[in-house]
Write a protein that holds these residues in place. Structure first.
Motif, PDB file in Angstrom:
ATOM      1  N   ILE A 303       0.916  -1.227   0.034  1.00  0.00           N
ATOM      2  CA  ILE A 303       0.028   0.169   0.016  1.00  0.00           C
ATOM      3  C   ILE A 303       0.981   1.176  -0.094  1.00  0.00           C
ATOM      4  N   TYR A 304       0.482   2.134  -0.478  1.00  0.00           N
ATOM      5  CA  TYR A 304       1.212   3.680  -0.509  1.00  0.00           C
ATOM      6  C   TYR A 304       0.453   4.656  -1.038  1.00  0.00           C
ATOM      7  N   ASP A 305       0.803   5.815  -0.472  1.00  0.00           N
ATOM      8  CA  ASP A 305      -0.105   7.120  -0.754  1.00  0.00           C
ATOM      9  C   ASP A 305       0.909   8.359  -0.897  1.00  0.00           C
ATOM     10  N   ALA A 306       0.471   9.402  -1.311  1.00  0.00           N
ATOM     11  CA  ALA A 306       1.318  10.666  -1.286  1.00  0.00           C
ATOM     12  C   ALA A 306       0.196  11.964  -1.043  1.00  0.00           C
ATOM     13  N   GLY A 307       0.639  12.787  -0.257  1.00  0.00           N
ATOM     14  CA  GLY A 307      -0.171  13.866  -0.059  1.00  0.00           C
ATOM     15  C   GLY A 307       0.452  15.334   0.307  1.00  0.00           C
ATOM     16  N   GLN A 319      -5.345  18.624   4.998  1.00  0.00           N
ATOM     17  CA  GLN A 319      -4.500  17.555   4.412  1.00  0.00           C
ATOM     18  C   GLN A 319      -5.287  16.818   3.329  1.00  0.00           C
ATOM     19  N   GLY A 320      -4.544  16.432   2.294  1.00  0.00           N
ATOM     20  CA  GLY A 320      -5.190  15.696   1.300  1.00  0.00           C
ATOM     21  C   GLY A 320      -3.955  14.544   1.070  1.00  0.00           C
ATOM     22  N   HIS A 321      -4.650  13.411   0.562  1.00  0.00           N
ATOM     23  CA  HIS A 321      -3.960  12.266   0.118  1.00  0.00           C
ATOM     24  C   HIS A 321      -4.412  11.597  -0.806  1.00  0.00           C
ATOM     25  N   VAL A 322      -3.565  10.761  -1.560  1.00  0.00           N
ATOM     26  CA  VAL A 322      -4.169   9.988  -2.758  1.00  0.00           C
ATOM     27  C   VAL A 322      -3.092   8.937  -2.841  1.00  0.00           C
ATOM     28  N   GLY A 323      -3.393   7.706  -2.887  1.00  0.00           N
ATOM     29  CA  GLY A 323      -2.669   6.558  -3.205  1.00  0.00           C
ATOM     30  C   GLY A 323      -3.292   5.063  -3.618  1.00  0.00           C
ATOM     31  N   ARG A 324      -2.878   4.046  -3.243  1.00  0.00           N
ATOM     32  CA  ARG A 324      -3.229   2.772  -3.699  1.00  0.00           C
ATOM     33  C   ARG A 324      -3.414   1.859  -2.449  1.00  0.00           C
ATOM     34  N   ARG A 325      -4.705   1.575  -2.395  1.00  0.00           N
ATOM     35  CA  ARG A 325      -5.063   0.465  -0.996  1.00  0.00           C
ATOM     36  C   ARG A 325      -6.314  -0.265  -1.621  1.00  0.00           C
ATOM     37  N   TYR A 326      -6.667  -1.427  -1.222  1.00  0.00           N
ATOM     38  CA  TYR A 326      -7.718  -2.392  -1.420  1.00  0.00           C
ATOM     39  C   TYR A 326      -7.746  -2.578  -2.915  1.00  0.00           C
ATOM     40  N   GLY A 327      -6.585  -2.541  -3.609  1.00  0.00           N
ATOM     41  CA  GLY A 327      -6.519  -3.040  -4.902  1.00  0.00           C
ATOM     42  C   GLY A 327      -6.988  -1.913  -5.962  1.00  0.00           C
TER      43      GLY A 327
END
Length: 542
Positions: A303-307, A319-327
């Motif tokens: 899993i990963y994200d950036a924000g 705060q705002g984040h976007v990433g990949r999780r739960y496929g």
């Protein structure tokens, strides 16, 4: 079933009393701001079904407590009310109602505190069914819910490294709703019973510029919940590292990477010859004793994200984040703004795989430890938005968890926004949001219907005002709007709304009140249900 509900109410009531008793003991050497006010109340209610031209009358007897302890080491508020309705109509039974909220944090030693939250309220069970907001009259599709959590938290520094650990035990119990008001022939949905959870979090990190130019935090979390309905088990394990890099005086970039293993499993419902679930006496699905544990949902991997974090002042954080999780892609963020000590704004965009008990527990933990008491005679208190008192933050909403009671796990996505304002005895609060749940259940191929893959959604808004008229009198008002869409084929959307007003006048320890409310809910293809309610009451404050 009634004995189990009353036992749960007694257990939570005892916990409330223990919190109140413990708090002053912790605060005895500090400057106290302590208030404990038990009361008893008696009233007379008239409710009119304006659609069917039917009038019912009740006598109501209630007892409760309002308590608050706010010191440097203790932040605790309790609002609890038990109410008994005695009906004059043989066709409508008497009702027992529990409404309460407790939030507290007590420092028991240097760097060590104990946090707890307790909730008692009523909410809708089946999202397709009736949507009565009033707590009197016909109460189809309503269940009494109790929920709570408690656990210690530790936070300290070892040189430049900040370390933290916490544990929470959670419990949630819901009663059976009886008649739901769902059309005959509609697919049966399971009814949640109870669940227990254990959550552990540990972390260690350094701030930017102390050891490295960037801040680093390494954390691990374990969450396990067991529900007795269909022997459901939820288990989530996460390890991750997060980095914060300041790029301007008020802006920082963030990035995180980790590993997650999440699994939800349950047994099959027992089916009859037509593939329809067999029900017990409380309307819940019976578990098939021959069924293995089936996977409802599973994810295992990176899993990963950036924000970005923007903090233009000590009173504002975005705060705002976007990433990949739960496929797939995931988006989340928060906004916190304290315009003054008396005016606060909070917004939360969320995306997580949840259970009913887990989402309710997490939402309860997000409520402030000092909140406005919304004194209303008829609406379901503490099942919607709760507004923070001055200096305690804006508050939060439980509507996302309470749009209906779900047995199945689901992916929850949505947004909540709350505004709270106080000035002396003048209190104002507005909350609104949107919630979407995509259900996760095993494929039971011989079943006539499965909730797996179905997405429901709801929109909600609530406004509250307490306006003082004199030192001893004032008016409370509440506006509520909800829209529910189950996502199940051939099931229509449900809209509910309410407007209530309460006038109170206190004469020392004796308080008097007069209330009125107008309520409606509608479903496509059915006649709108409209009702009006009035009450007069007398309260004695000890």
């Amino acid at each position: 079933m009634m004995c189990r509900i009353r036992s749960t109410a007694l257990l939570l009531g005892t916990a409330l009393t223990a919190l109140i008793a413990a708090a002053p003991a912790q605060a005895q050497d500090e400057q106290r701001r302590t208030r404990i006010s038990p009361y008893i109340e008696i009233g007379q209610i008239v409710t009119a079904d304006l659609t069917n031209d039917d009038v019912l009358t009740y006598t109501t007897v209630a007892g409760g407590v309002e308590a608050s302890v706010q010191t440097p080491r203790t932040q605790l508020q309790v609002s609890y009310r038990y109410e008994r309705h005695f009906s004059y109509a043989k066709r409508v039974g008497d009702d027992d109602l529990h409404n309460g909220l407790a939030r507290g944090s007590i420092s028991v030693a240097p760097n060590l505190s104990v946090e707890a939250g307790l909730l008692a309220t009523q909410t809708r069970t089946d999202i397709r069914g009736a949507a009565p907001i009033a707590q009197v009259g016909r109460r189809d599709n309503i269940s009494q819910v109790f929920s709570g959590y408690v656990g210690p938290s530790y936070a300290a520094h070892v040189g430049p490294v900040g370390v933290a650990a916490s544990y929470r035990y959670g419990y949630t119990k819901a009663g059976s709703p009886g008649n739901t008001g769902v059309a005959t022939g509609s697919p049966r949905l399971d009814v949640f019973d109870s669940s227990q959870s254990h959550t552990v979090n540990v972390s260690a990190g350094v701030k930017p510029g102390t050891v490295l130019p960037v801040g680093v935090n390494v954390s691990a979390a374990y969450d396990r919940e067991t529900a007795n309905q269909l022997d459901q088990k939820f288990e989530d394990k996460i390890v991750r590292a997060d980095f914060v890099a300041p790029v301007a005086p008020t802006v920082a970039l963030t990035a995180g990477v980790g590993y997650e293993n999440l699994q939800v499993k349950q047994r099959d419902a027992l089916l009859d010859a037509n593939g329809v679930p067999v029900l017990d006496n409380n309307g819940r699905f019976k578990t098939d004793p021959a069924s293995p544990q089936r996977i409802a949902y599973e994810t295992d991997g990176l899993i990963y994200d950036a924000g970005v974090i923007w903090r233009p002042s000590s009173r504002t954080t975005v705060q705002g984040h976007v990433g990949r999780r739960y496929g797939g892609m995931t988006y989340y963020g928060t906004l916190s703004y304290a315009a003054t000590r008396s005016i606060s704004v909070n917004a939360d965009v969320y995306d997580a795989v949840e259970t009913f008990g887990g989402q309710l527990r997490n939402s309860l933990a997000g409520l402030p430890t000092s909140f406005l008491q919304q004194r209303t005679a008829f609406t379901q208190q503490y099942g919607g938005c709760t507004f923070g008192a001055a200096g305690a933050g804006a508050g939060g909403c439980l509507n996302g968890a309470f749009q209906s009671i779900s047995t199945s796990a689901y992916r929850a996505r949505g947004i909540d926004a709350v505004i709270s304002a106080t000035r002396g005895k003048l209190n104002l609060g507005v909350g609104a949001g949107y919630s979407n749940r995509r259900f996760l259940a095993p494929d039971q191929t011989n079943a006539a219907f499965s909730i797996n893959g179905v997405s429901d959604q709801s929109y909600y808004a609530q406004a509250f005002a307490n306006v003082p008229l004199t030192r001893d009198s004032g008016i409370n008002g509440t506006l509520i709007y909800n829209y529910y869409d189950s996502g199940i084929p051939d099931a229509s959307g449900v809209t509910s709304a309410a407007a209530t007003a309460l006038y109170y006048h206190n004469f020392g320890r004796i308080g008097t009140s007069a209330s009125a409310g107008l309520y409606s809910f509608s479903q496509s293809g059915l006649a709108d249900q409209v009702s009006a309610t009035g009450q007069v009451g007398v309260r004695y404050q000890f």
